[in-house]
Design a protein around this motif. Sequence first.
Motif, PDB file in Angstrom:
ATOM      1  N   HIS A  15       0.814  -1.217   0.000  1.00 32.31           N
ATOM      2  CA  HIS A  15       0.000   0.000   0.000  1.00 32.31           C
ATOM      3  C   HIS A  15       0.852   1.274   0.000  1.00 32.31           C
ATOM      4  CE1 HIS A  15       0.664  -0.633   4.401  1.00 32.31           C
ATOM      5  NE2 HIS A  15       0.836   0.669   4.346  1.00 32.31           N
ATOM      6  N   GLY A  16       0.158   2.391  -0.117  1.00 30.95           N
ATOM      7  CA  GLY A  16       0.838   3.683  -0.121  1.00 30.95           C
ATOM      8  C   GLY A  16       1.324   4.069  -1.506  1.00 30.95           C
ATOM      9  N   LEU A  17       2.000   5.203  -1.546  1.00 35.31           N
ATOM     10  CA  LEU A  17       2.548   5.732  -2.793  1.00 35.31           C
ATOM     11  C   LEU A  17       4.061   5.749  -2.671  1.00 35.31           C
ATOM     12  CD1 LEU A  17       0.064   8.722  -3.268  1.00 35.31           C
ATOM     13  CD2 LEU A  17       0.031   6.523  -4.471  1.00 35.31           C
ATOM     14  N   ILE A  18       4.724   4.905  -3.463  1.00 37.95           N
ATOM     15  CA  ILE A  18       6.167   4.735  -3.360  1.00 37.95           C
ATOM     16  C   ILE A  18       6.822   5.093  -4.691  1.00 37.95           C
ATOM     17  CG2 ILE A  18       8.049   3.118  -2.859  1.00 37.95           C
ATOM     18  CD1 ILE A  18       6.085   1.434  -1.268  1.00 37.95           C
ATOM     19  N   ARG A  19       7.805   5.968  -4.639  1.00 38.61           N
ATOM     20  CA  ARG A  19       8.634   6.277  -5.795  1.00 38.61           C
ATOM     21  C   ARG A  19      10.021   6.635  -5.285  1.00 38.61           C
ATOM     22  NH1 ARG A  19       5.456  11.850  -7.563  1.00 38.61           N
ATOM     23  NH2 ARG A  19       5.957  13.086  -5.699  1.00 38.61           N
ATOM     24  N   SER A  20      11.003   6.669  -6.175  1.00 37.60           N
ATOM     25  CA  SER A  20      12.385   6.814  -5.726  1.00 37.60           C
ATOM     26  C   SER A  20      12.766   8.245  -5.388  1.00 37.60           C
ATOM     27  CB  SER A  20      13.342   6.264  -6.792  1.00 37.60           C
ATOM     28  OG  SER A  20      13.205   6.969  -8.004  1.00 37.60           O
ATOM     29  N   ASN A  21      11.991   9.224  -5.882  1.00 42.16           N
ATOM     30  CA  ASN A  21      12.303  10.623  -5.611  1.00 42.16           C
ATOM     31  C   ASN A  21      11.080  11.351  -5.066  1.00 42.16           C
ATOM     32  OD1 ASN A  21      15.114  10.879  -6.675  1.00 42.16           O
ATOM     33  ND2 ASN A  21      14.111  10.195  -8.576  1.00 42.16           N
ATOM     34  N   ASN A  22      11.342  12.320  -4.180  1.00 38.34           N
ATOM     35  CA  ASN A  22      10.276  13.188  -3.661  1.00 38.34           C
ATOM     36  C   ASN A  22       9.100  12.395  -3.107  1.00 38.34           C
ATOM     37  OD1 ASN A  22       9.063  15.606  -2.985  1.00 38.34           O
ATOM     38  ND2 ASN A  22       8.139  15.891  -5.001  1.00 38.34           N
ATOM     39  N   ASN A  87      -0.496  -4.910 -10.794  1.00 42.61           N
ATOM     40  CA  ASN A  87      -1.929  -4.665 -10.642  1.00 42.61           C
ATOM     41  C   ASN A  87      -2.436  -5.288  -9.351  1.00 42.61           C
ATOM     42  OD1 ASN A  87      -2.277  -3.293 -13.118  1.00 42.61           O
ATOM     43  ND2 ASN A  87      -2.287  -5.247 -14.206  1.00 42.61           N
ATOM     44  N   CYS A  88      -3.354  -4.582  -8.715  1.00 42.75           N
ATOM     45  CA  CYS A  88      -3.972  -5.088  -7.483  1.00 42.75           C
ATOM     46  C   CYS A  88      -5.333  -4.422  -7.342  1.00 42.75           C
ATOM     47  CB  CYS A  88      -3.084  -4.777  -6.278  1.00 42.75           C
ATOM     48  SG  CYS A  88      -3.783  -5.290  -4.694  1.00 42.75           S
ATOM     49  N   GLU A  97      -6.898  -0.263   4.131  1.00 43.72           N
ATOM     50  CA  GLU A  97      -7.953  -1.044   4.785  1.00 43.72           C
ATOM     51  C   GLU A  97      -8.933  -1.665   3.796  1.00 43.72           C
ATOM     52  OE1 GLU A  97      -6.145   1.515   7.779  1.00 43.72           O
ATOM     53  OE2 GLU A  97      -6.993   1.976   5.815  1.00 43.72           O
ATOM     54  N   VAL A  98      -9.000  -1.151   2.578  1.00 38.67           N
ATOM     55  CA  VAL A  98      -9.947  -1.712   1.605  1.00 38.67           C
ATOM     56  C   VAL A  98      -9.245  -2.548   0.534  1.00 38.67           C
ATOM     57  CG1 VAL A  98     -11.629   0.115   1.976  1.00 38.67           C
ATOM     58  CG2 VAL A  98      -9.919   0.394   0.190  1.00 38.67           C
ATOM     59  N   LEU A  99      -7.972  -2.823   0.733  1.00 42.30           N
ATOM     60  CA  LEU A  99      -7.225  -3.629  -0.239  1.00 42.30           C
ATOM     61  C   LEU A  99      -7.335  -5.126   0.007  1.00 42.30           C
ATOM     62  CD1 LEU A  99      -3.866  -1.684  -0.742  1.00 42.30           C
ATOM     63  CD2 LEU A  99      -5.672  -2.043  -2.417  1.00 42.30           C
ATOM     64  N   PHE A 106      -3.049  -9.733  -6.157  1.00 42.66           N
ATOM     65  CA  PHE A 106      -1.668  -9.233  -6.121  1.00 42.66           C
ATOM     66  C   PHE A 106      -0.677 -10.391  -6.033  1.00 42.66           C
ATOM     67  CE2 PHE A 106       2.116  -7.420  -4.198  1.00 42.66           C
ATOM     68  CZ  PHE A 106       2.252  -6.204  -4.857  1.00 42.66           C
ATOM     69  N   ALA A 107      -0.996 -11.408  -5.219  1.00 41.21           N
ATOM     70  CA  ALA A 107      -0.108 -12.567  -5.086  1.00 41.21           C
ATOM     71  C   ALA A 107       0.051 -13.282  -6.421  1.00 41.21           C
ATOM     72  CB  ALA A 107      -0.656 -13.523  -4.022  1.00 41.21           C
ATOM     73  N   ASP A 108      -1.042 -13.436  -7.146  1.00 41.28           N
ATOM     74  CA  ASP A 108      -0.966 -14.090  -8.452  1.00 41.28           C
ATOM     75  C   ASP A 108      -0.155 -13.258  -9.442  1.00 41.28           C
ATOM     76  OD1 ASP A 108      -2.364 -16.335  -7.682  1.00 41.28           O
ATOM     77  OD2 ASP A 108      -4.308 -15.562  -8.326  1.00 41.28           O
TER      78      ASP A 108
END
Length: 733
Positions: A15-22, A87-88, A97-99, A106-108
Amino acid sequence: MSNSPGLYILLVSVHGLIRSNNLELGRDADTGGQTRYVLELAQALAANPQVERVDLVTRLVNDPKVSSDYAQPLELVSDKARIIRLNCGPRRYLRKEVLWPHLDNFADELLKHLRQIGKLPHVIHTHYADAGYVGCRVAGWLGIPLVHTGHSLGRVKQQRLLEQGTKPETIENNFHISTRIEAEETTLASAALIIASTHQEVTQQYGIYDHYQPQRMVVIPPGVALEHFYPVPKNWQEPPIYEQLKRFLIDPQKPIIMALSRAAMRKNVSTLVKAYGEDPQLRHLANLVLVLGNRDDITTMESGPRQVLTEIFQLIDRYDLYGYVAYPKHHSADEVPELYRLIAKTRGVFINPALTEPFGLTLIEATACGVPIIATSDGGPRDILAACNNGMLIDPLDIKQIQDALRTALTNTEQWQSWSNNGLNSVKENFSWDSHVEKYLEHVLQLPQRRVQSLLSPLPKAPATDLPDWKIPSTNRLPTADRFLVCEIDNTLLGDQEALQKLIEQLRNKGNNIGMGIATGRNLQSSLQMLEEWRFPMPDLLIVSAGSEIYYGPQIVTDTNWLRHISYHWQAEAVRKAMEELPGVVAQPPEVQGKFKLSYFVDEAKPISFKEIMRHLRRHRLHVKGIYSHNMYLDLLPIRASKGDAIRYCALKWGLPIKRFLVAGASGNDESMLAGNTLGVVVSNYSQEIEKLRGYPQIYFAQGQYAWGILEALDRYDFFGTLSYTESEMMAV
């Protein structure tokens, strides 16, 4: 990517928003310390010469409300580290909480990704309960060691919310807390190593779990990026964000008291504002700076942050703190180190008044910049201050204690300098990423490496007929099938002779590219007897005893690797003894029992539920998966076994995408194979406990009973054709 030999480490943070910068830290409850932790861990691991490759796998988000960065399937972090986005569920950004309904998907997708790159990681390291759920499945299917970091724990959250007077049903509705706790229990049972940040986390937080096993836990504090967080240099210039702060302040040159966190109730910032507002001396000594994430219009924010900010603004008005308190609307991750250096330059203090603090990454960041700290006497701050001796612990609900600590830091010049020096001298030794990775790899390299060897070759790009020779008889269609139909026997495949005959005719007429399998709770002998009785042809794949045994027809070849795989932590005799202690639970006849399946009747009239049975087994430290169906049948299996796990194992072993499996079922023991990326059909004569799957995008509830429902699904999914319906549906989800 580097070709040098070394470890391939897969990090999973869903979850969350992950990127390498900022990094968008503080945007919401899901963009906090965990996102920074996993990114910096990936960077630090990749920088180590023992590591060949690090992939950080997260959720792909294609939503106009967030940056397009999060819709990129691949992002290079360094020459040895990448962010992989899969994709998830829906494309839009969702809170964690709604994922939960989408994690099987996601596992597949993760299995599909690993098969496509043709390389298995040496270790899978999951972060938070949702990734733990995914990791248990994927690492279990592949026989790869699982490492887990919880970050925060559901049972602890539940306890504290109850103590605050929150109703149990409210907690469940808002946080799906029982699902989260169950995922955490399964992860604790499955993980080869749990990495905690503090000793308190091990003893007081994990200690309240049924699967608490301290011998498999290690404390490795997070690191701080010392290349970004460092003391004020000689040529330092005031950062641009200082101009934003000056807009709020009458005397911006005064020392700064700063709190930096998400706008969450747990962070307890309102108590800090009260402490400051009720103390004229503090207002005279210093300005208060509150950096509480980013906002545009609080009326459009989620209810939690909106409530916190509204209360803070009301307190500022009540105590007339205009000109004394700064609360900027925006800041970037790159500005955070400069904010700490601004505190140090003004000889101010950083405070974390949170009610609970699993670790407190901001505390070591401030410490690395030479700033004294005042922090809640809970969790991580205890360990940080014990190691660095650079501030004071406070009771976060004691306003006078907060005021006294702040005055000490602001008025005792010698003490301030001593704290600053102590922190700078200690942080590199105790909280650098280099020291973290050194300890991390020391433990990871000791983990047993167990793999499914047949998965090590890349996914063949040639036609299906060119698949490797798996030593299966030529009459078995596993090596050549490009799609598979797998059905439960009872109440699904068998039950209506006319429908069954039509299904057999369709399968016979479609050639060798269609594989046929069964997945049933029956044992092998009973399954074969039923198939013979109904004159159903020998399946290519037989998953029996609720997924604890796999056979390949027509010679009925046992998959011994699967048996070795699921034997992990299986203690059949201990499970039997534990079950004897329970009322209303009776063992089924010996002929239905198996080496890796124990079956029971459960009397609904007795005061014991399925959840209570599973918790009873966990308290006995037994690693068991329970499957409950028809409100009376209970199967107990090894933690790695189920129909769904067996199907995915076969899909990987035979190089067939899981979305090309059409699975048919009718009861609760079919749930594991219906969820995820398989094509699912529930025939209309289904048991009520499977109704909860209605609405899942890849599960079709048929109108027809028994094999009539299967025939419906074959048409609906265009199973014998291009599967075009399914592909378009998946793209629309």
